[in-house]
Write a protein that holds these residues in place. Sequence first.
Motif, short mmCIF file in Angstrom:
data_model
loop_
_atom_site.label_atom_id
_atom_site.label_comp_id
_atom_site.label_asym_id
_atom_site.label_seq_id
_atom_site.Cartn_x
_atom_site.Cartn_y
_atom_site.Cartn_z
N LEU A 1 50.33 29.71 55.59
CA LEU A 1 49.42 30.26 54.57
C LEU A 1 48.79 29.16 53.73
N PRO A 2 47.66 29.47 53.05
CA PRO A 2 47.07 28.48 52.15
C PRO A 2 48.07 28.08 51.06
N ALA A 3 47.88 26.86 50.54
CA ALA A 3 48.81 26.33 49.53
C ALA A 3 48.86 27.23 48.30
N LEU A 4 49.98 27.13 47.58
CA LEU A 4 50.20 28.01 46.44
C LEU A 4 49.14 27.88 45.35
N ASN A 5 48.61 26.66 45.19
CA ASN A 5 47.63 26.48 44.09
C ASN A 5 46.19 26.78 44.52
N SER A 6 46.02 27.20 45.78
CA SER A 6 44.65 27.51 46.20
C SER A 6 44.35 28.98 45.89
N GLN A 7 43.13 29.25 45.66
CA GLN A 7 42.75 30.62 45.30
C GLN A 7 41.41 30.94 45.95
N VAL A 8 41.31 32.11 46.54
CA VAL A 8 40.02 32.49 47.13
C VAL A 8 39.04 32.77 45.99
N PRO A 9 37.88 32.09 45.97
CA PRO A 9 36.97 32.34 44.85
C PRO A 9 36.48 33.79 44.84
N MET A 10 36.42 34.33 43.65
CA MET A 10 35.93 35.70 43.47
C MET A 10 34.54 35.86 44.09
N LEU A 11 33.79 34.77 44.06
CA LEU A 11 32.42 34.78 44.59
C LEU A 11 32.41 35.11 46.09
N ARG A 12 33.42 34.66 46.81
CA ARG A 12 33.44 34.94 48.25
C ARG A 12 33.61 36.44 48.48
N GLU A 13 34.54 37.05 47.75
CA GLU A 13 34.71 38.51 47.84
C GLU A 13 33.40 39.20 47.52
N ASN A 14 32.77 38.70 46.46
CA ASN A 14 31.52 39.29 45.99
C ASN A 14 30.42 39.27 47.06
N ARG A 15 30.29 38.13 47.71
CA ARG A 15 29.27 38.00 48.77
C ARG A 15 29.59 38.92 49.95
N LEU A 16 30.89 39.09 50.25
CA LEU A 16 31.27 39.98 51.35
C LEU A 16 30.90 41.43 51.00
N TYR A 17 31.15 41.82 49.74
CA TYR A 17 30.77 43.17 49.33
C TYR A 17 29.26 43.36 49.39
N GLN A 18 28.51 42.32 49.02
CA GLN A 18 27.06 42.43 49.09
C GLN A 18 26.59 42.62 50.54
N THR A 19 27.22 41.87 51.43
CA THR A 19 26.87 41.99 52.85
C THR A 19 27.20 43.40 53.35
#
Length: 419
Positions: A267-285
């Motif tokens: 899994l991605p490292a503990l301190n990494s975080q998926v940017p909210m913006l990525r979720e946002n762009r997926l919802y827009q798509t």
Amino acid sequence: MDFDRIKEKLNILADAAKYDVSCSSSGSKRKNTKKGLGDSSGMGICHSYTQDGRCVSLLKILLTNHCIFDCAYCVTRRSNDIKRAAFKVQEVVDLTISFYRRNYIEGLFLSSGIFKSPDHTMERLIQVAKKLREEENFNGYIHLKSIPGASDELMREAGLYADRLSVNIEIPTKSGLKLLAPEKNHEDFMKPMKKVKNEIIQYKQESKLIKSTPKYAPAGQSTQMIVGATGESDRDIMYSSAFFYKNYNMKRVYYSGYVPISNDPRLPALNSQVPMLRENRLYQTDWLMRFYGFDVRELLNEDFQFLDMDIDPKLTWALRNRHLFPVDINRVDKQLLLRIPGVGLKSVNKILNARKFRKLNWDHLKKIGIASNRAKYFITCDSREKELRDISSENLKSIIMQNSQSKFRKDLSNQLSLF
Ligand code: SF4
């Protein structure tokens, strides 16, 4: 009833349910000033939208966070050392009714870890819904999570009591699922989805012939995908999504950024975080696919595997297709009207209506509410050209971004207002 124990269970099982975004969530501030059961603040109250667009508050909990599986991305996984709890069926029924009577909630969102077996768990979820409907005469909204691997018969029964059913696919690709949840089988997710889809169609057809046919999951089915737990591209995610919309009549696909919860090297490292913006762009798509007539392949393909984080996907598409623009707002057909950046669905309908009575000019368009800071580069609406368009797409992107500070640089969290 042991109120303290119930309250403790509520704390544990509402907290565990927060990772499921299949219903949009926000905390309730309402508090019960009297001592005892019913302090709803931060305890599993979330908001969701019904089929007719009403916003309802739901009690969002797990039946239990015990689980026989060990999915690496899940906080409830068997190997995680956390406090466990389980509600009895009657406890969930009593809590729901008690919260409902206090006006805290209008419905229930009930999910669960898998204990003993998928069928055993599903049976208990159904028992809660059945008791609420038949013994308590509860007509509020019920969203039941379907347990992957549950039998067809149980899936059929669940839809007779729940408004919405959902099976969370969680990991968008088969290879990702195999990596992070090797005990799980991709087919276990597909089977209940297919069953729900077929039952919905069948019950709808029967209801046309026999009026007394009961409703089956009238708010349809939904699913959720975790974004960023494995290396899937936006293309992989949205192609999966398009597949579910097309083949399983999904009402909604939800995208949930992976929250790092484990040191697992897969899994991605503990301190990494998926940017909210990525979720946002997926919802827009997702919105472009569902409401604006876009095929997913127009937005994401072999050449464009990830969405542009600087600008929304509709503007990205328009900049890649400059040869189609500018279009005459007084003549262009609905299909292309929907593709103009800065012109949303409501504005499209207003423009089509207004065009029946007059020729539109820029003032009319402003009143209609289009975002002219983007639209002006893609349309003409009277004899004069509003903007010089003889510039490259790259430069145009920069100009639009500079002129749209608030749109593209500040508040990027509101998925609904970006078109
Ligand atoms: S089966 Fe569901 S609850 Fe259990 S570990 Fe996997 S994702 Fe979590």
